[in-house]
Write a protein that holds these residues in place. Structure first.
Motif, PDB file in Angstrom:
ATOM      1  N   ASP A   1      40.004  40.343  39.291  1.00 26.79           N
ATOM      2  CA  ASP A   1      40.616  40.721  37.855  1.00 26.79           C
ATOM      3  C   ASP A   1      38.862  42.223  37.362  1.00 26.79           C
ATOM      4  O   ASP A   1      38.245  42.122  38.310  1.00 26.79           O
ATOM      5  N   GLN A   2      39.474  42.815  36.709  1.00 27.52           N
ATOM      6  CA  GLN A   2      39.331  44.162  36.460  1.00 27.52           C
ATOM      7  C   GLN A   2      37.366  44.189  35.784  1.00 27.52           C
ATOM      8  O   GLN A   2      36.584  44.523  35.768  1.00 27.52           O
ATOM      9  N   GLU A   3      38.073  42.585  34.453  1.00 27.48           N
ATOM     10  CA  GLU A   3      36.410  42.568  33.840  1.00 27.48           C
ATOM     11  C   GLU A   3      35.182  41.755  34.930  1.00 27.48           C
ATOM     12  O   GLU A   3      34.457  42.109  34.755  1.00 27.48           O
ATOM     13  N   THR A   4      35.396  41.198  35.949  1.00 29.99           N
ATOM     14  CA  THR A   4      34.463  40.825  36.534  1.00 29.99           C
ATOM     15  C   THR A   4      34.381  41.867  37.182  1.00 29.99           C
ATOM     16  O   THR A   4      32.746  42.389  37.779  1.00 29.99           O
ATOM     17  N   VAL A   5      34.776  42.466  37.951  1.00 29.60           N
ATOM     18  CA  VAL A   5      34.470  44.070  38.682  1.00 29.60           C
ATOM     19  C   VAL A   5      34.060  44.905  37.856  1.00 29.60           C
ATOM     20  O   VAL A   5      32.841  45.105  38.218  1.00 29.60           O
ATOM     21  N   LYS A   6      33.927  45.032  36.384  1.00 32.88           N
ATOM     22  CA  LYS A   6      33.162  45.735  35.914  1.00 32.88           C
ATOM     23  C   LYS A   6      31.984  45.468  35.541  1.00 32.88           C
ATOM     24  O   LYS A   6      30.787  45.785  35.846  1.00 32.88           O
TER      25      LYS A   6
END
Ligand SMILES: Cc1cc2nc3c(=O)[nH]c(=O)nc-3n(C[C@H](O)[C@H](O)[C@H](O)COP(=O)(O)OP(=O)(O)OC[C@H]3O[C@@H](n4cnc5c(N)ncnc54)[C@H](O)[C@@H]3O)c2cc1C
Length: 582
Positions: free
Chosen positions: A500-505
């Motif tokens: 998920d994008q939040e974790t990656v960010k």
């Protein structure tokens, strides 16, 4: 039913572990393991599936019973002492440095090496990998360490296959193709002054034209001491040394060194080196690790004399690092399985211990950790296979690849191998320790379960093939070297595709911040803080990669059921016969 606590005393205590033993001993590592089968279905190409699945079933019938029993026998306390014996002289004052091992280990070793794992006529890359994964479940370091070393030696020798002189080529054909019998490889790099800092190696290589007492002239000979030489029973070693009287005399070269020159193995005359001592180790007891001194051993260069360090680190040690991770992941699957089954068998306070909420969390934790370690190991190894099992020696060689997409993917593999090694080597002892606790006091008993041995062995994983700090430093330095064409931010995004994008960010921002700190070698407050953050982030990053590998597997978990397995194995007497046949 009367609760045990409500019963009167009974001097004829009927308690028995037999049902647990039936389930533990009856379990077939591949046929009975849905999760292992799911990994095979996901990763093995369709056109190879049928053959590999069938070979695995056949091998699993041997590994799960005969090989497991041999490994258990070899590691009985009284046998373990036999693994560390060296006889320096024979009765007639000849220096022989003969290593004596338990006969079960020797049998196991011969049978495993005879599988021809590295022989392309008998195994393709995937069948080799999954068979090793299966074999690692028995956790026999005495045999699996030389398997890892042989793998590394074959890959290195193969890289220079067309340039090797004839004696070095014979080493390759012995290790890989089994010409004259499948040989065993080892790798000797570490010296007394340090193992992490390989460039400070002092062992010398000298080109000598004069004929030596062994009748060989015009060859390289080694002089000096190597201080951590595992798989001392091996036929060949890849050894690092500094070649004298050449322009690159301060640099490390790699050599293939036979333990015995042709015809001398039977006569017990080693290739001009002495085994000074076998080490007494906390773990991997059945693996002889020695201190040795070269006194003019004949050695054959492998690759250019000034490229040894890059080749050893980039190929030989990288392969060993893959083995640390796949070996520990396979071992964890077995450990989690046996601990979970025991928790369903054992009762306390009138109920199976697996039903206590505290235990339920712990069961879920070890199960998840084992599965994600295995899923991660398969995913990383699939990248290695994608590149046809050819590793690039170092960043310099990597930078010669014009195709940026390929260069980045290869770079990701290089870093993944290090990250995985660090994290799995750190996780494994903790998970095994937790699994030991499921057995209460019995978990500490060497003859009740093999977890004490596996726990000791797992502690070694952090230290060999590059200790944690050295690898963390190396990764940090690598990112600074490639900053122009691969930012830390992009790396995390590519690595964690699907997460998920939040974790990656969050991870990519944190990682970029850590990498932008110019050096981990300065002793100031800021660097200390960065080092602490990097230790934590490296683990988080790889755990998320493993979790993603697990998600991609799309495995619909079928929980282990002790009672179901007990019914099944009670109907299956043939495995017992295999055990007895030993
Ligand atoms: C059971 C066993 C078997 C082995 N078998 C072999 C073998 O077959 N062949 C072989 O070549 N070697 C072998 N080794 C040696 C192993 O590879 C070395 O122990 C390892 O490389 C570390 O070297 P060292 O022991 O000299 O530790 P050192 O290099 O002295 O390191 C000590 C500590 O300093 C830390 N450190 C070092 N540099 C840095 C840095 N830049 N930043 C932060 N911390 C740092 C390390 O992380 C480590 O914690 C074996 C080791 C063991 C335990």
């Amino acid at each position: 039913m009367v609760k045990m606590s409500d019963q009167e005393g009974n001097r004829d205590n009927p308690y028995s572990f037999d049902d647990y033993v039936i389930v533990k001993n009856g379990f077939n590592f591949y046929r009975d393991d849905d999760f292992f089968q799911a990994l095979i279905k996901k990763y093995i190409p369709i056109n190879e599936f049928e053959r590999i699945d069938s070979e695995l079933r056949e091998l699993s019938d041997i590994v799960s019973y005969r090989f497991k029993a041999l490994a258990t026998e070899a590691n009985r306390l009284e046998n373990r002492v036999k693994c560390t014996i060296i006889q320096h002289f024979d009765a007639y004052n000849h220096r022989i440095d003969k290593i004596k091992r338990c006969s079960e280990t020797e049998t196991l070793e011969r049978e495993i090496f005879d599988l021809g794992l590295f022989d392309p006529k008998r195994n393709c890359p995937w069948s080799k990998f999954v068979k090793m994964f299966l074999l690692y479940q028995i956790g026999e370091a005495g045999v699996m360490c030389p398997i890892a070393c042989t793998h590394g030696a074959v890959e290195l020798l193969q890289k220079y296959e067309n340039e090797l002189e004839s004696e070095a080529y014979k080493i390759l054909t012995s290790l890989r193709d089994g010409i004259g019998g499948y040989g065993l490889g080892s790798q000797y790099v570490s010296e007394i002054q340090g193992g992490s800092d390989v460039p400070v190696n002092l062992v010398e290589a000298v080109f000598e034209e004069k004929e030596g007492s062994d009748g060989i002239s015009n060859c390289w000979r080694l002089y000096g001491q190597k201080y951590f030489c595992s798989a001392m029973q091996a036929d060949y070693a890849i050894v690092t040394a500094k070649p004298k009287n050449v322009p690159s005399s301060t640099r490390i070269a790699a050599f293939g060194v036979p333990a015995w020159l042709p015809g001398n193995k039977e006569r017990e005359i080693r290739n001009s080196y002495t085994i000074d001592r076998l080490k007494q180790k906390l773990g991997t007891a059945e693996l002889p690790t020695a201190e040795i001194t070269y006194n003019g051993a004949v050695a054959y260069p492998v690759g250019p004399l000034d490229k040894g360090l890059a080749d050893i680190v980039g190929i030989v040690l990288s392969i060993s690092r893959l083995h640390v991770a796949l070996g520990m992941a396979a071992c964890l699957l077995k450990v989690a399985r046996e601990a979970i089954l025991y928790s369903q068998f054992r009762t306390a306070f009138g109920v199976p211990i697996s039903s206590f909420p505290l235990m339920i969390n712990q069961i879920n934790d070890i199960n998840h950790n084992a599965m994600r370690s295995a899923a991660g190991a398969f995913k990383v190894y699939s990248e290695y296979i994608h590149f046809k099992e050819e590793l690039v020696s170092g960043i310099r060689e990597l930078q010669k690849i014009d195709d940026l997409t390929e260069r980045k993917r290869r770079y990701r593999l290089r870093e993944l191998i290090m990250l995985q090694k660090i994290v799995v080597a750190d996780d494994a002892p903790a998970i095994i320790r937790k699994a030991i606790s499921f057995f209460g006091g019995h978990g500490i008993m060497e003859d009740f379960i093999d977890f004490p041995r596996l726990h000791r062995d797992s502690l070694i994983m952090e230290l060999w093939e590059g200790p944690r700090n050295v690898l963390l430093t190396q990764i940090h330095r690598d990112f600074q070297r490639v900053a122009e064409w691969y930012t830390a931010d992009d790396f995390v995004r590519d690595l964690l595709e699907g997460v998920d994008q939040e974790t990656v960010k969050f991870l990519s921002t944190e990682f970029s911040r850590i990498i932008s700190h110019d050096s981990l070698l300065r002793n100031d407050e800021e660097t200390l803080e960065i080092c602490r953050d990097w230790e934590k982030l490296s683990t988080d990053l790889f755990h998320i990669y493993q979790d993603q590998a697990l998600v991609e597997l799309n495995y619909k978990e079928k929980p282990l059921r002790f009672s179901k397995l007990l019914r099944k194995f009670k109907k299956k007497p043939e495995e017992e016969e295999i055990l007895i046949e030993l």
